[in-house]
Write a protein that holds these residues in place. Structure first.
Motif, short mmCIF file in Angstrom:
data_model
loop_
_atom_site.label_atom_id
_atom_site.label_comp_id
_atom_site.label_asym_id
_atom_site.label_seq_id
_atom_site.Cartn_x
_atom_site.Cartn_y
_atom_site.Cartn_z
N ASP A 96 23.57 -3.95 46.03
CA ASP A 96 23.85 -5.33 46.98
C ASP A 96 25.00 -5.97 46.47
O ASP A 96 24.71 -6.98 45.78
CB ASP A 96 22.40 -6.07 46.95
N GLU A 97 26.20 -5.43 46.60
CA GLU A 97 27.37 -5.94 46.14
C GLU A 97 27.59 -7.54 46.32
O GLU A 97 28.24 -8.06 45.37
CB GLU A 97 28.53 -5.39 46.90
N ALA A 98 27.16 -8.10 47.50
CA ALA A 98 27.32 -9.47 47.97
C ALA A 98 26.51 -10.36 47.04
O ALA A 98 26.74 -11.57 46.82
CB ALA A 98 27.26 -9.90 49.30
N MET A 99 25.30 -9.99 46.51
CA MET A 99 24.39 -10.76 45.56
C MET A 99 24.96 -11.14 44.43
O MET A 99 25.11 -12.55 44.24
CB MET A 99 23.15 -10.13 45.84
N PRO A 100 25.43 -10.62 43.37
CA PRO A 100 25.14 -9.08 43.50
C PRO A 100 23.81 -8.70 42.66
O PRO A 100 23.61 -9.35 41.63
CB PRO A 100 26.63 -8.50 42.62
N ARG A 101 23.43 -7.74 43.19
CA ARG A 101 22.48 -6.75 42.22
C ARG A 101 22.04 -5.56 42.73
O ARG A 101 22.44 -5.17 43.72
CB ARG A 101 20.95 -8.01 42.40
N LYS A 102 21.21 -5.07 42.00
CA LYS A 102 21.09 -3.74 41.97
C LYS A 102 19.63 -3.37 41.92
O LYS A 102 18.93 -3.87 41.25
CB LYS A 102 21.77 -2.79 41.15
N PHE A 103 19.16 -2.33 42.74
CA PHE A 103 17.72 -1.98 42.68
C PHE A 103 17.49 -0.42 43.10
O PHE A 103 18.10 -0.11 43.76
CB PHE A 103 16.77 -2.88 43.21
N GLN A 104 16.47 0.09 42.34
CA GLN A 104 16.14 1.65 42.55
C GLN A 104 14.73 1.63 43.35
O GLN A 104 13.82 0.74 43.13
CB GLN A 104 15.97 2.26 41.24
N VAL A 105 14.88 2.40 44.36
CA VAL A 105 13.54 2.32 45.20
C VAL A 105 13.19 3.87 45.11
O VAL A 105 13.90 4.84 45.38
CB VAL A 105 13.97 2.36 46.61
N SER A 106 11.89 3.93 44.49
CA SER A 106 11.46 5.63 44.39
C SER A 106 10.08 5.63 44.86
O SER A 106 9.66 4.79 45.36
CB SER A 106 11.39 5.95 42.77
N GLN A 107 9.89 7.14 45.12
CA GLN A 107 8.41 7.12 45.91
C GLN A 107 7.92 8.46 45.48
O GLN A 107 8.54 9.35 44.94
CB GLN A 107 8.89 7.24 47.54
N GLU B 108 12.60 -1.02 41.44
CA GLU B 108 12.72 -1.70 40.09
C GLU B 108 14.22 -2.18 40.25
O GLU B 108 15.11 -1.75 40.54
CB GLU B 108 12.80 -0.35 39.01
N VAL B 109 14.15 -3.77 39.65
CA VAL B 109 15.34 -4.12 39.54
C VAL B 109 15.87 -3.71 38.38
O VAL B 109 15.37 -3.98 37.38
CB VAL B 109 15.34 -5.79 39.76
N ILE B 110 17.52 -3.36 38.84
CA ILE B 110 18.26 -2.97 37.55
C ILE B 110 19.07 -4.14 37.03
O ILE B 110 19.71 -4.57 37.80
CB ILE B 110 19.15 -1.82 37.87
N ASP B 111 18.75 -4.53 35.93
CA ASP B 111 19.57 -5.75 35.29
C ASP B 111 20.89 -5.34 35.10
O ASP B 111 21.17 -4.25 34.42
CB ASP B 111 18.79 -6.07 33.98
#
Ligand code: TA6
Length: 281
Positions: A210-221, A278-281
């Motif tokens: 999410d470049e504008a926030m910015p933050r990154k997260f992984q979605v797994s299933q 998972e939020v990737i720091d």
């Protein structure tokens, strides 16, 4: 802190859970719908529309609607099935930092879907991760098959600046032209207008930046075979009465889904699927 049940608008009730690190989540009894997750370090991860109707029997716009036993309008049942607008029962969780809810077949469900089932949802925030587990048990005497999804609306600062990676090379069907199958050829998927796709036998993990926030997260299933990526875009969002027109920019649905190949459960058996963020720091 124990799992707390609190009153919400219009007689609705929700469960509040938190883990020892300070990660919190909220789940409505109606639909067993997650509506908030704040990781231990960071801010709200889940989108909820400001125009959402919090009304008994109406779907909440945002969060994680539980879709079962039909996905979207791909069948004769109400859109997205029969469990997202009814009250589930809170279960005694084995841990205070976990919400557990269950729903059994009843006279109403049998009128439209004549099968005996027990569905359960477990929501567990833990530090920088959130896990939502869906299980479907066949409590009847005949096998049944179903579609399902954990239809999560992630909160993003601007979906048009979000970069979704991990789907390259995966086959997909597009809801705008359902009869054809394509292969994703973009290494980075971006949103520019309505996007409504079912990625088939999708990779178990994708990353949203999410470049504008910015933050990154992984979605797994686990358990689910497909992943749905949905954003209504400006035109469709303007027609949704329970969403403000500009809000499509603030959301991105990444859904753990079982759509293309319905799951089959034998009597006495159980199917399980989960989505983990998972939020990737
Ligand atoms: O999962 C994507 C989708 O099936 C879209 O086609 C869109 O309609 C969305 O779900 C939301 O459905 P709803 O019934 O909640 O408006």
């Amino acid at each position: 802190m124990p799992v707390e049940t609190v009153s919400a608008a219009n007689g609705l009730r929700k469960l509040k859970v938190s883990d020892s690190s300070g990660s919190t989540a909220e789940v409505y009894l109606q639909g067993a719908q997650l509506t908030s997750w704040i990781p231990a370090r960071g801010s709200e991860m889940i989108f909820l529309s400001k125009a959402s109707l919090y009304r008994p029997g109406a779907a909440i716009r945002g969060g994680t609607p539980v879709v079962f036993p039909q996905f979207a309008d791909l069948g004769p049942l109400p859109k997205h099935g029969i469990v997202r607008t009814v009250d589930w029962e809170s279960q005694e969780p084995s841990s205070a930092s976990r919400a557990a809810l269950a729903l059994k077949a009843n006279d109403e469900s049998r009128k439209v879907w004549p099968h005996e089932f027990r569905a359960s949802i477990v929501v567990e925030p833990a530090g920088q991760t959130l896990t939502v587990r869906l299980s479907i048990e066949n409590t009847g005497k005949a096998p049944f098959s179903f579609a399902a999804a954990l239809h999560t609306y992630f909160r993003v600062a601007d979906c048009e600046q979000a970069r979704i990676t991990g789907l390259s090379g995966t086959k997909y069907r597009d809801r705008g032209n359902w009869s054809s199958t394509w292969v994703e050829d973009r290494p980075v998927l971006t949103i520019s207008g309505e996007l409504d796709r079912v990625y088939i036998d999708s990779p178990r993990a994708i990353v949203v930046s999410d470049e504008a926030m910015p933050r990154k997260f992984q979605v797994s299933q686990e358990g689910f075979s497909d992943t749905v990526v949905w954003n209504p875009g400006a035109e469709l969002a303007a027609k949704l009465t329970d969403m403000q027109p500009h809000e499509y920019r603030e959301m991105l649905c990444i859904e753990a889904a079982q759509v293309m190949q319905p799951a089959m459960v034998q009597p006495g058996k159980r199917w399980e699927g989960s989505q983990r963020v998972e939020v990737i720091d």
